[in-house]
Design a protein around this motif. Structure first.
Motif, PDB file in Angstrom:
ATOM      1  N   LYS A 134       0.826  -1.207   0.000  1.00 19.01           N
ATOM      2  CA  LYS A 134       0.000   0.000   0.000  1.00 19.01           C
ATOM      3  C   LYS A 134       0.859   1.255   0.000  1.00 19.01           C
ATOM      4  CE  LYS A 134      -1.300   1.983   3.530  1.00 19.01           C
ATOM      5  NZ  LYS A 134      -0.882   3.171   4.318  1.00 19.01           N
ATOM      6  N   ASN A 135       1.852   1.317   0.874  1.00 19.12           N
ATOM      7  CA  ASN A 135       2.716   2.492   0.937  1.00 19.12           C
ATOM      8  C   ASN A 135       3.567   2.635  -0.321  1.00 19.12           C
ATOM      9  OD1 ASN A 135       1.732   3.094   3.454  1.00 19.12           O
ATOM     10  ND2 ASN A 135       3.436   2.185   4.561  1.00 19.12           N
ATOM     11  N   LEU A 136       3.973   1.501  -0.887  1.00 19.64           N
ATOM     12  CA  LEU A 136       4.756   1.539  -2.118  1.00 19.64           C
ATOM     13  C   LEU A 136       3.933   2.108  -3.262  1.00 19.64           C
ATOM     14  CD1 LEU A 136       7.531   0.802  -3.262  1.00 19.64           C
ATOM     15  CD2 LEU A 136       6.608  -1.429  -3.892  1.00 19.64           C
ATOM     16  N   LEU A 137       2.665   1.731  -3.351  1.00 23.82           N
ATOM     17  CA  LEU A 137       1.791   2.266  -4.391  1.00 23.82           C
ATOM     18  C   LEU A 137       1.573   3.766  -4.218  1.00 23.82           C
ATOM     19  CD1 LEU A 137      -0.924  -0.551  -4.622  1.00 23.82           C
ATOM     20  CD2 LEU A 137       0.742   0.072  -6.386  1.00 23.82           C
ATOM     21  N   LEU A 138       1.383   4.197  -2.975  1.00 27.42           N
ATOM     22  CA  LEU A 138       1.187   5.624  -2.714  1.00 27.42           C
ATOM     23  C   LEU A 138       2.462   6.417  -2.997  1.00 27.42           C
ATOM     24  CD1 LEU A 138      -0.899   5.368   0.569  1.00 27.42           C
ATOM     25  CD2 LEU A 138      -1.729   6.099  -1.668  1.00 27.42           C
ATOM     26  N   GLY A 139       3.624   5.855  -2.619  1.00 28.13           N
ATOM     27  CA  GLY A 139       4.893   6.502  -2.931  1.00 28.13           C
ATOM     28  C   GLY A 139       5.126   6.574  -4.422  1.00 28.13           C
ATOM     29  N   ALA A 140       4.748   5.495  -5.133  1.00 29.02           N
ATOM     30  CA  ALA A 140       4.894   5.481  -6.587  1.00 29.02           C
ATOM     31  C   ALA A 140       4.010   6.548  -7.224  1.00 29.02           C
ATOM     32  CB  ALA A 140       4.541   4.105  -7.131  1.00 29.02           C
ATOM     33  N   ALA A 141       2.764   6.646  -6.750  1.00 30.58           N
ATOM     34  CA  ALA A 141       1.847   7.645  -7.294  1.00 30.58           C
ATOM     35  C   ALA A 141       2.386   9.053  -7.065  1.00 30.58           C
ATOM     36  CB  ALA A 141       0.470   7.492  -6.660  1.00 30.58           C
ATOM     37  N   ALA A 142       2.937   9.299  -5.873  1.00 31.00           N
ATOM     38  CA  ALA A 142       3.512  10.614  -5.579  1.00 31.00           C
ATOM     39  C   ALA A 142       4.725  10.886  -6.460  1.00 31.00           C
ATOM     40  CB  ALA A 142       3.908  10.703  -4.102  1.00 31.00           C
ATOM     41  N   GLY A 143       5.559   9.858  -6.662  1.00 32.28           N
ATOM     42  CA  GLY A 143       6.727  10.018  -7.513  1.00 32.28           C
ATOM     43  C   GLY A 143       6.348  10.349  -8.940  1.00 32.28           C
ATOM     44  N   VAL A 144       5.287   9.704  -9.446  1.00 34.75           N
ATOM     45  CA  VAL A 144       4.815   9.987 -10.806  1.00 34.75           C
ATOM     46  C   VAL A 144       4.331  11.428 -10.913  1.00 34.75           C
ATOM     47  CG1 VAL A 144       3.041   9.428 -12.523  1.00 34.75           C
ATOM     48  CG2 VAL A 144       4.237   7.593 -11.329  1.00 34.75           C
ATOM     49  N   VAL A 145       3.624  11.889  -9.883  1.00 34.39           N
ATOM     50  CA  VAL A 145       3.139  13.276  -9.884  1.00 34.39           C
ATOM     51  C   VAL A 145       4.306  14.251  -9.940  1.00 34.39           C
ATOM     52  CG1 VAL A 145       2.002  15.053  -8.496  1.00 34.39           C
ATOM     53  CG2 VAL A 145       0.977  12.788  -8.697  1.00 34.39           C
ATOM     54  N   VAL A 146       5.285  14.067  -9.056  1.00 36.99           N
ATOM     55  CA  VAL A 146       6.419  14.993  -8.980  1.00 36.99           C
ATOM     56  C   VAL A 146       7.302  14.881 -10.223  1.00 36.99           C
ATOM     57  CG1 VAL A 146       8.496  15.627  -7.677  1.00 36.99           C
ATOM     58  CG2 VAL A 146       6.421  14.951  -6.459  1.00 36.99           C
TER      59      VAL A 146
END
Length: 223
Positions: A134-146
């Protein structure tokens, strides 16, 4: 930059409102080696969040940039896939929630927290932050945004800093509060732990559902 920060804040909140890491931190604060293990856990938690979001920011930065107002189909597709995965996790959390009157089951490793050292606490914090799906997916989503926002290095660093501060806050606050006033915090921490144990599945399923829908919506908007 403001738009990127606005997009990563809900994702950071999704990591922050994670009952299992908070419960683990509280158990460490109530253990015989409270100070060493809790500080180690906090440092590992922060580092894990940083590694995840920075890694995916660098990977996302490889995606070719278009015009500012042009469609971003690659970034949009990635966001939709990540959002769908979050919805899947939300459904799994809801299905695995304890039945009325049933005592919630906690991870077996929590039983070993009383004997943990600071080093093991650090490793556990890192794993829960950077390897937890779950945290990896959220971190990935944030990384894609940035990584796809067309930010300068300084702006990207600031967006990541805001993300990390918010994401790490739920573990940092009780640890810091305990270090400042350990005697006063014992009873409130135990009450919080009990509530989180019994409401873990419901909290996470609703949270993942909302964030998953938001991420999918952002992905659709990129087309």
């Amino acid at each position: 930059m403001g738009e990127a920060i606005g997009e990563v804040l809900p994702l950071a909140l999704g990591i922050a409102i994670s009952p299992i890491p908070i419960i683990a931190a509280i158990l460490m604060l109530l253990s015989p080696k409270a100070r060493g293990t809790s500080v180690g856990f906090l440092l590992g938690w922060v580092l894990g969040i940083v590694v995840a979001v920075v890694l995916f920011t660098l990977l996302a930065a490889v995606i070719p940039e278009g015009e500012p107002d042009a469609a971003k189909p690659v970034a949009g597709t990635i966001k939709i896939l990540l959002g769908t995965a979050l919805l899947f996790l939300a459904l799994r959390q809801w299905r695995n929630r304890p039945k009325p009157g049933e005592e919630p089951a906690l991870p077996k490793w929590m039983a070993a927290i009383d004997t943990m050292t600071a080093g093991r606490g650090f490793g556990l914090g890192f794993l829960l932050a950077a390897v937890n799906p779950k945290n990896l997916l959220l971190g990935a989503a944030a990384g894609v945004v940035v990584g796809t926002a067309g930010l300068t290095a300084g702006e990207a660093a600031l967006a990541i800093l805001v993300f990390v501060i918010v994401a790490a806050s739920s573990v940092a606050i009780p640890v810091i509060a305990y270090l400042v006033a350990s005697k006063r915090m014992a009873a409130p921490l135990e009450s919080l732990r009990t509530w989180l144990v019994h409401n873990n599945a419901a909290v996470m399923s609703v949270l993942l559902l909302v964030i998953g829908v938001v991420v999918i919506g952002k992905g659709i908007a990129d087309f």
